[in-house]
Design a protein around this motif. Structure first.
Motif, PDB file in Angstrom:
ATOM      1  N   TYR A 117       3.065   8.532  -0.885  1.00 41.92           N
ATOM      2  CA  TYR A 117       2.772   7.561   0.175  1.00 41.92           C
ATOM      3  C   TYR A 117       4.006   7.265   1.015  1.00 41.92           C
ATOM      4  O   TYR A 117       3.906   6.995   2.205  1.00 41.92           O
ATOM      5  N   MET A 143      -0.794  13.371   4.356  1.00 44.15           N
ATOM      6  CA  MET A 143      -1.203  13.111   2.983  1.00 44.15           C
ATOM      7  C   MET A 143      -2.015  14.272   2.416  1.00 44.15           C
ATOM      8  O   MET A 143      -1.813  14.679   1.270  1.00 44.15           O
ATOM      9  N   SER A 161       0.820  -1.206   0.000  1.00 44.82           N
ATOM     10  CA  SER A 161       0.000   0.000   0.000  1.00 44.82           C
ATOM     11  C   SER A 161       0.862   1.269   0.000  1.00 44.82           C
ATOM     12  O   SER A 161       0.421   2.305  -0.462  1.00 44.82           O
ATOM     13  N   VAL A 162       2.098   1.168   0.503  1.00 47.83           N
ATOM     14  CA  VAL A 162       2.956   2.357   0.525  1.00 47.83           C
ATOM     15  C   VAL A 162       3.869   2.418  -0.704  1.00 47.83           C
ATOM     16  O   VAL A 162       4.033   3.466  -1.320  1.00 47.83           O
ATOM     17  N   LEU A 163       4.442   1.286  -1.083  1.00 53.37           N
ATOM     18  CA  LEU A 163       5.427   1.299  -2.168  1.00 53.37           C
ATOM     19  C   LEU A 163       4.822   0.983  -3.535  1.00 53.37           C
ATOM     20  O   LEU A 163       5.497   1.107  -4.557  1.00 53.37           O
ATOM     21  N   ALA A 164       3.541   0.588  -3.560  1.00 50.91           N
ATOM     22  CA  ALA A 164       2.876   0.345  -4.848  1.00 50.91           C
ATOM     23  C   ALA A 164       1.422   0.812  -4.759  1.00 50.91           C
ATOM     24  O   ALA A 164       0.504   0.049  -4.985  1.00 50.91           O
ATOM     25  N   GLY A 179      -0.869  10.354   9.561  1.00 46.21           N
ATOM     26  CA  GLY A 179      -0.808   9.929   8.169  1.00 46.21           C
ATOM     27  C   GLY A 179      -1.756  10.715   7.281  1.00 46.21           C
ATOM     28  O   GLY A 179      -1.375  11.191   6.205  1.00 46.21           O
ATOM     29  N   ALA A 181       4.358  10.133   3.479  1.00 45.71           N
ATOM     30  CA  ALA A 181       3.346  10.052   4.551  1.00 45.71           C
ATOM     31  C   ALA A 181       3.632   8.877   5.489  1.00 45.71           C
ATOM     32  O   ALA A 181       3.231   8.885   6.652  1.00 45.71           O
ATOM     33  N   PHE A 182       4.332   7.871   4.973  1.00 54.23           N
ATOM     34  CA  PHE A 182       4.686   6.701   5.776  1.00 54.23           C
ATOM     35  C   PHE A 182       5.544   7.098   6.980  1.00 54.23           C
ATOM     36  O   PHE A 182       5.357   6.593   8.086  1.00 54.23           O
ATOM     37  N   TYR A 226      -0.856  16.422  -0.740  1.00 49.55           N
ATOM     38  CA  TYR A 226      -1.704  16.429  -1.930  1.00 49.55           C
ATOM     39  C   TYR A 226      -2.054  17.854  -2.352  1.00 49.55           C
ATOM     40  O   TYR A 226      -2.013  18.197  -3.531  1.00 49.55           O
TER      41      TYR A 226
END
Lengths: 108, 230
Positions: free
Chosen positions: A72, A100, A56-59, A96, A75-76, A104
């Motif tokens: 992402y 984000m 969910s973070v790297l993809a 988080g 925000a991690f 954004y």
């Protein structure tokens, strides 16, 4: 795809998504698992969570994106720090989501 | 029914629902675009409750694929639940009656699994807790789909609110809480690395989430080896 096909599809997907969730609890509950299997299963949750986090973070878009343009990843960092520090889901989520939203609206 | 337990379950579902909101909403919008009616989109969320699987269904529909292809893809995507569900069995034993546990497992997802497993580290599972957590999360998923399918055209970008990071943030926090033993940290790092490596080497596993299954099986087995040596 016509309406009938869509309904058949929905029912088919329903069956194959429900069975793997229900069957293990329904069929295996009467057995006492041997100790090594229990131990192995105790690692399933951390392993699954870690895989889900990595994806969910790297993809985030479904493709691996390890770059400074991936918001992402940015925000991690505060989410991890705050959740380690506070041990609180609430503050971790807040860190988080706010990060984000800021990224954004003002940066990416 | 224990009121307190059920209330706790509903409370614990709030971050999940917050995360489902943009995802279910987007599903409703996209389902409409892919040719599903409002009722069909909403019923799909009610009957299937499988985010990744539902998105894959839309993708295949829009590519002109067959019903059979969608179902087969969903068999693969949902296989990981066999692992989740099996790992819950030792916790349910003596706490949750098999019939109730099986029926409620309908509501088992990545998110409800993560939250409930975290809870079971300190509290035994109860039917009331599971019902509160699962049913309330499921209701959130159905409602957000309905909203997306009906109001989709009127709402502009929900990403502005940062809600798209809710579920990643939840996974991060729960991962932090759940890695207590040294071996857990080792298993978690191996699993994350393997999951990405498998996804990189075999990109199709990124879509059907088989990389999660393979990474979990290998990482959990590595955990056994590490543990054995101590």
């Amino acid at each position: 795809m016509n309406s009938t096909s869509i309904w058949i599809m929905i029912i088919g997907v329903s069956i194959v998504s429900i069975l793997p969730r229900i069957l293990p609890v329904a069929l295996l509950s009467r057995y006492e698992f041997p100790a090594p299997l229990k131990k192995w299963l105790s690692f399933v949750a951390p392993a699954v969570l870690s895989s889900l986090t990595a994806l969910s973070v790297l993809a985030p878009g479904g493709n691996i994106d390890i770059s400074i343009n991936n918001s992402y990843i940015w925000a991690f960092i505060p989410t991890l720090l705050i959740s380690v520090k506070t041990r609180s889901l609430f503050y971790g989520l807040l860190a988080g989501i706010i990060t984000m939203a800021v990224l954004y609206n003002f940066i990416f | 029914m224990q009121k307190q337990e059920m209330r706790q379950g509903i409370n614990d579902s709030i971050p999940i629902i917050l995360g489902y909101l943009p995802l279910g909403f987007a599903f409703g919008v996209l389902a409409n675009e892919a040719g599903m009616s409002i009722i069909q989109a909403t019923m799909m969320s009610a009957l299937c409750f499988t985010g990744a699987g539902q998105y894959i269904a839309l993708g295949i529909m829009q590519a002109g694929g067959a019903v059979f292809t969608i179902i087969l893809a969903n068999v693969l995507v949902n296989l990981r639940y066999l692992l989740f569900s099996t790992s819950l069995v030792p916790y349910f034993k003596g706490q949750v009656p098999t019939a109730a546990g099986s029926l409620l497992s309908y509501g088992l997802t990545d998110e409800t699994y993560a939250v409930s497993m975290n809870r079971y580290q300190s509290h035994p599972p109860t039917v009331s807790y599971i019902a509160g957590l699962y049913l309330s999360s499921h209701t959130g998923w159905i409602t957000s789909t309905l909203l997306g399918a009906t109001l989709g055209a009127y709402i502009t970008n929900p990403d502005r609110l940062g809600l798209n990071f809710t579920l990643p943030a939840m996974f991060i926090c729960l991962l932090v809480f759940m890695t207590r033993r040294k071996s857990d940290v080792f298993v978690a790092l191996s699993s994350a690395f393997l999951c990405l490596l498998i996804g990189y080497l075999a990109p199709s596993t990124m879509g059907n989430l088989f990389n999660i299954i393979i990474a979990t099986i290998i990482a959990a087995s590595l955990g056994m080896l590490i543990n054995e040596q101590h």
